[in-house]
Design a protein around this motif. Structure first.
Motif, short mmCIF file in Angstrom:
data_model
loop_
_atom_site.label_atom_id
_atom_site.label_comp_id
_atom_site.label_asym_id
_atom_site.label_seq_id
_atom_site.Cartn_x
_atom_site.Cartn_y
_atom_site.Cartn_z
N ASP A 32 11.88 47.73 -2.76
CA ASP A 32 10.62 47.69 -3.50
C ASP A 32 10.96 47.99 -4.97
O ASP A 32 12.05 48.49 -5.28
CB ASP A 32 9.69 48.77 -2.93
CG ASP A 32 8.46 48.96 -3.78
OD1 ASP A 32 7.80 47.96 -4.11
OD2 ASP A 32 8.16 50.12 -4.13
N ASP A 77 8.14 49.00 -7.83
CA ASP A 77 7.32 50.07 -8.43
C ASP A 77 7.45 51.37 -7.65
O ASP A 77 7.19 51.43 -6.44
CB ASP A 77 5.85 49.64 -8.45
CG ASP A 77 5.61 48.57 -9.48
OD1 ASP A 77 5.94 48.81 -10.66
OD2 ASP A 77 5.11 47.49 -9.12
N GLY A 78 7.82 52.41 -8.33
CA GLY A 78 7.95 53.72 -7.71
C GLY A 78 9.27 53.92 -6.99
O GLY A 78 9.62 55.04 -6.65
N THR A 79 9.99 52.80 -6.73
CA THR A 79 11.25 52.89 -5.98
C THR A 79 12.44 52.74 -6.92
O THR A 79 13.22 53.67 -7.10
CB THR A 79 11.29 51.83 -4.86
OG1 THR A 79 10.19 52.04 -3.99
CG2 THR A 79 12.59 51.92 -4.08
N GLU A 95 11.77 51.90 0.13
CA GLU A 95 10.39 51.95 -0.35
C GLU A 95 10.08 53.33 -0.92
O GLU A 95 10.85 54.27 -0.76
CB GLU A 95 9.44 51.67 0.82
CG GLU A 95 9.11 50.20 1.02
CD GLU A 95 8.13 49.68 -0.05
OE1 GLU A 95 7.62 50.49 -0.84
OE2 GLU A 95 7.91 48.46 -0.11
N ASP A 96 8.89 53.43 -1.55
CA ASP A 96 8.47 54.74 -2.07
C ASP A 96 7.13 55.19 -1.52
O ASP A 96 6.74 56.34 -1.76
CB ASP A 96 8.35 54.70 -3.61
CG ASP A 96 7.15 53.87 -4.04
OD1 ASP A 96 7.05 52.70 -3.62
OD2 ASP A 96 6.29 54.40 -4.78
N SER A 97 6.41 54.31 -0.81
CA SER A 97 5.00 54.61 -0.52
C SER A 97 4.60 54.25 0.91
O SER A 97 5.30 53.47 1.58
CB SER A 97 4.11 53.82 -1.48
OG SER A 97 4.15 52.45 -1.13
MG MG Z 1 6.22 50.90 -4.52
#
Ligand code: MG
Ligand code: XBP
Length: 253
Positions: free
Chosen positions: A25, A27-29, A190-192
């Protein structure tokens, strides 16, 4: 499937499986893009369109449950009773995409600590890299070039490429199809919660590296949950291989 020997002195002498491919991923990852990146660009776009709307960090965190920037804006406009919310959201989101792309091209977004070392380790072991994101290609491509190097991800699936955004598995399924690799040989990072659910629904063992916005998400089903790439120990290709072994639906195949 390739194997890698643990270094001498490790607790086990067993050979570990390595994934054939890893799908990241964005965003955020790969980078902490949301609070100080996308959020600011959304707010600047609202101002450019003379909308009396601004998202503080907390409100933006709640809105991240709605994946895809255009859908996020449309939901906020609908909530305010704006007519033709979808059309206006599309225009605002085009502006936001231009503004965020400028930030990316200026080099304003760096990788999460420890990410470059993991990418180097994966490449050193011949693991193929791909990306599956709900973000727009206009900024995803330059961001990837800056974070991991142009062409490092041989497949890049963006929000533009799919009809259904995460938590729908379409982006991950498309990445697997373009890689022509089996889900059982692939690990997602992933982050979410929404990202995890998308990856699991595509049959991928999934490692979640949380951030401030996602630490309290429901991460049931993740093979590994960590708070960072570089702590308490660096995340490695071998650990991603262990995630494959640890994921029941993958082990069963
Ligand atoms: Mg993300
Ligand atoms: C990311 C998103 C994106 C970004 C903003 O989710 O949902 O909408 O927040 O980018 P994920 P765009 O990390 O699960 O892919 O404005 O380009 O949509």
């Amino acid at each position: 499937m390739r194997t890698v020997e643990l270094p001498p002195g490790s607790s086990s002498s067993a050979a570990l499986r390595l994934p054939e491919a890893v799908v990241f991923d964005v965003d955020g990852t790969l980078a902490d893009t949301e609070r100080d990146g996308h959020r600011i660009a959304f707010n600047d776009a609202f101002a450019a369109h003379r909308l009396d709307l601004a998202w503080d960090a907390e409100r933006y965190g709640e809105l991240l449950a709605i994946t895809g920037g255009r859908r996020r804006v449309a939901a906020a406009l609908r909530e305010r009773g704006v007519e033709d919310a979808d059309d206006l959201a599309a225009r605002v989101h085009r502006t936001k995409t231009e503004l965020f792309t400028e930030v990316v091209r200026r080099g304003g977004i760096g990788p999460r600590p420890g990410l470059p070392a993991l990418v180097d380790d994966l490449r050193a072991h011949g693991v193929r890299l791909a990306v599956a994101t709900t973000g727009r290609r206009a900024w995803v491509e330059p961001l990837l070039a800056h974070l991991i190097g142009e062409g490092t991800a041989e497949v890049v699936v963006c929000g533009d490429d799919v009809a259904a955004l995460k938590p729908d598995p379409e982006a991950y399924r498309l990445a697997l199809a373009r890689l022509d690799v089996a889900a059982a040989r692939t690990v997602a990072v992933e982050d979410s919660g929404p990202g995890l659910h998308a990856a699991l629904a595509a049959g991928l063992a999934t490692v979640v590296v949380t951030n401030d916005y996602t630490a309290d998400h429901d991460l049931t089903g993740a093979a590994i949950v960590r708070e960072a790439f570089d702590a308490p120990t660096p995340l490695t290709a071998a650990e991603l291989g262990a995630a494959l072994v640890r994921t029941p639906h993958v082990r069963a195949r």
